[in-house]
Design a protein around this motif. Structure first.
Motif, mmCIF file in Angstrom:
data_model
loop_
_atom_site.group_PDB
_atom_site.id
_atom_site.type_symbol
_atom_site.label_atom_id
_atom_site.label_comp_id
_atom_site.label_asym_id
_atom_site.label_seq_id
_atom_site.Cartn_x
_atom_site.Cartn_y
_atom_site.Cartn_z
ATOM 1 N N ASN A 128 17.226 10.603 -52.488
ATOM 2 C CA ASN A 128 16.781 10.167 -51.442
ATOM 3 C C ASN A 128 15.436 10.936 -50.689
ATOM 4 O OD1 ASN A 128 17.721 10.791 -49.624
ATOM 5 N ND2 ASN A 128 19.194 8.265 -49.409
ATOM 6 N N SER B 175 15.533 11.316 -48.125
ATOM 7 C CA SER B 175 16.760 12.611 -46.818
ATOM 8 C C SER B 175 17.256 13.533 -47.563
ATOM 9 C CB SER B 175 17.364 11.692 -45.714
ATOM 10 O OG SER B 175 18.106 11.048 -46.820
ATOM 11 N N GLY C 151 20.323 14.020 -49.786
ATOM 12 C CA GLY C 151 21.434 13.740 -49.418
ATOM 13 C C GLY C 151 22.345 14.573 -50.055
ATOM 14 N N GLU D 269 25.792 16.149 -50.186
ATOM 15 C CA GLU D 269 26.612 15.993 -50.458
ATOM 16 C C GLU D 269 27.571 15.102 -51.898
ATOM 17 O OE1 GLU D 269 27.127 12.068 -48.237
ATOM 18 O OE2 GLU D 269 26.955 13.628 -47.127
HETATM 19 C C1 LIG Z 1 19.972 8.734 -48.371
HETATM 20 O O1 LIG Z 1 21.142 10.095 -48.376
HETATM 21 C C2 LIG Z 1 21.760 10.186 -46.873
HETATM 22 C C3 LIG Z 1 22.939 11.680 -46.773
HETATM 23 O O2 LIG Z 1 23.365 11.783 -48.292
HETATM 24 C C4 LIG Z 1 22.172 9.147 -46.364
HETATM 25 O O3 LIG Z 1 22.998 8.849 -45.283
HETATM 26 C C5 LIG Z 1 21.264 8.137 -46.793
HETATM 27 O O4 LIG Z 1 21.907 6.418 -46.475
HETATM 28 C C6 LIG Z 1 20.251 7.693 -48.353
HETATM 29 N N1 LIG Z 1 19.271 6.539 -48.061
HETATM 30 C C7 LIG Z 1 19.354 5.555 -48.982
HETATM 31 C C8 LIG Z 1 18.165 5.001 -48.102
HETATM 32 O O5 LIG Z 1 20.091 5.627 -49.658
#
Ligand SMILES: *[C@@H]1O[C@H](CO)[C@@H](O)[C@H](O)[C@H]1NC(C)=O
Ligand SMILES: *[C@@H]1O[C@H](CO)[C@@H](O)[C@H](O)[C@H]1NC(C)=O
Ligand SMILES: *[C@@H]1O[C@H](CO)[C@@H](O)[C@H](O)[C@H]1NC(C)=O
Length: 499
Positions: A472, A474, A476, A480
């Motif tokens: 996504n 951000s 992750g 992760e």
């Molecule tokens: C995107 O990734 C981050 C970190 O892994 C996570 O905290 C967040 O909820 C995710 N956002 C979505 C929209 O999935």
């Protein structure tokens, strides 16, 4: 037996828990199990088959042959035991188990047959009520530790559990275990109860108080000695009984005689008793109206052989090099989640006691989650999802909830290279197809050499990953990402590395 009384009978006024009084043998565990058994017609009639035919018939004395026939469930099968009618006595009284009625002999004869199975009467000294109940019923005994906590929800749940087991025809016994030697003072604190003694539970019930809607959780116990009762609240003739209407008293069947049987409020029972053994009678018949179970019974053995591929006595998970050499069994959970009851039992060792090698093996088992298509033995560790304790008892069992998937059970002794036989039983709600995993790896057949297409499962550990699409905005993913992901590939041409 004619020598002991005028008109001997197998049963006088039917069978009841009150027919049993322990004699001069430390087998309260057996006698308590008999008291439980006497409560259930469908169960004792299996142990004492053709009881009507077996009884003395005063009208046809010539029919009497002087032998009696009993049946016990041992290591997966019902065994017939036949005994004659000579019973050990002293001063013309039965030495061991006896009925309150001098003319009734079923308990003494049953004890004799059980002693024959164990080798001799002395071999019955000291034992486990659950084991005797299993021998009478072929059920699975579960041991429950009664934790004396203040948690009223836990207490409530335990009562509900016992009530359900009782109402569904199961058998329950209980005892008080004290860690330290008991002083005289502590004995008096037990209000008539005995530590390290088995009591059978003869009723579990909610009793209505007065004319109110309030109900009290109560439990009725029996001391196999036929005397020695609880002296606290709700004991025979205690003032608490006035709180209950005559009608209700009649309904629950309070028989307040000094016969070793007594009631306790569950609240009090919970304070005193530390251990309970519940045997659910599992009706695997599909005709049964009650919950039916899928039952799989498998016999196996830990056997010692040269070489890691042949050895089948690997010890517990402490012995990582040999653990996976134990026999392995696979089963499926096909529901989203299922409650599984697993038990392993070793052969009864009582009969070898005299020769001095009657020790139980220390046994237990572990459960691993595996790939859905696994057909071959495990050779490297998997994720352990559950397991029993390791204990030197005749059997060990575990009730656990498992999610949909395929699992491998590995029963073992504690130490490697210890030999013995075991019986594995597994109960699930829906068919588990439990079976032994025998092959180490796919056989190389002409067929798969020709098409070079061995069916094999390979586990690939991904240690790092780059250039993966970001999950996504951000980003992750890389931080992760779990470094050790198990990916399962099928039909891979890689004979060398079976997991
Ligand atoms: C995107 O990734 C981050 C970190 O892994 C996570 O905290 C967040 O909820 C995710 N956002 C979505 C929209 O999935
Ligand atoms: C084996 O374990 C049972 C409990 O399951 C126990 O009663 C029995 O005494 C043990 N046998 C020996 C020989 O220690
Ligand atoms: C199991 O259920 C069937 C059918 O209801 C019954 O006939 C049988 O006696 C039951 N077995 C036990 C052990 O309760």
């Amino acid at each position: 037996m004619k020598e002991l009384c005028e008109s001997p009978r197998l049963f006088v006024d039917g069978i009841s828990s009150h027919d049993l009084n322990q004699g001069q043998l430390g087998n309260c565990w057996f006698v308590a199990a008999c008291s439980c058994l006497a409560l259930r017609d469908n169960l004792w009639q299996k142990v004492i088959p053709d009881w009507k035919k077996q009884d003395w018939n005063p009208k046809k004395p010539n029919n009497y042959a002087g032998i009696f026939h009993f049946r016990f469930w041992r290591f997966g099968e019902w065994i017939d035991v036949v005994v004659d009618d000579r019973l050990p006595t002293m001063d013309e009284k039965l030495l061991f188990c006896h009925s309150s009625s001098k003319e009734e002999f079923w308990s003494a004869l049953l004890e004799k047959a059980y002693a024959k199975l164990a080798g001799c009467y002395e071999a019955l000294d000291g034992g486990n009520t659950g084991d005797a109940i299993v021998d009478f019923t072929g059920s699975v005994a579960e041991s429950i530790e009664v934790k004396n906590t203040k948690d009223s929800i836990q207490r409530h749940n335990l009562f509900e559990k016992l009530l359900k087991v009782y109402n569904r025809g199961g058998l329950i016994s209980c005892s008080i275990h004290q860690m330290e030697p008991v002083s005289i003072l502590e004995i008096s604190k037990l209000q008539g109860l005995r530590a390290d003694h088995s009591y059978s539970v003869t009723k579990v019930q909610k009793v209505r108080l007065g004319n109110t809607a309030d109900k009290l959780s109560m439990i009725r116990l029996r001391n196999p000695w036929g005397k020695g009762e609880w002296l606290g609240p709700w004991s025979d003739n205690s003032k608490e009984w006035q709180k209950i209407s005559k009608k209700e008293r009649k309904k629950i069947g309070t028989d307040l005689k000094n016969d070793g049987e007594f009631w306790m409020a569950f609240e009090d029972w919970y304070k005193y008793f530390t251990n309970a053994i519940v045997c659910r009678i599992i009706n695997t018949s599909y005709l049964s109206i009650r919950k039916t179970w899928d039952e799989v019974i498998l016999r196996g053995a830990w056997s010692r052989h040269e070489g890691p591929l042949l050895n089948r006595a690997g010890g517990c998970t402490n012995f990582l090099h040999t653990f996976l050499q134990n026999p392995q069994y696979v089963f499926d959970i096909t529901k989203k989640e299922d409650e599984v009851l697993i038990s392993i039992q070793q052969r009864d060792k009582r009969i070898h006691r005299k020769e001095g090698n009657g020790k139980n093996l220390t046994i237990g088992f572990s459960i691993f989650k595996v790939e859905l298509n696994r057909e071959y033995r495990l050779h490297s560790p998997y994720q352990k999802v559950s397991g029993s304790i390791y204990i030197d008892k005749r059997s060990v069992s575990l009730r656990t909830c498992l999610k949909k998937g395929r699992y491998v059970i590995i029963p073992s002794t504690f130490e490697p290279y210890v030999e013995g036989e075991f019986l594995l039983r597994i109960y699930t709600d829906v068919v588990s197809r439990c079976r032994e995993l025998i092959l180490d790896k796919p056989e190389v057949t002409c067929w798969n050499i020709i098409i070079r297409y061995p069916r094999i499962v390979t586990k690939v550990h991904l240690h790092s990953a780059t250039d993966l699409p970001k999950q996504n905005s951000s980003g992750g993913m890389s931080s992760e990402f779990h470094p050790c992901v198990n990916v399962t590939w099928h039909n891979l041409e890689d004979l060398g590395s079976i997991d």
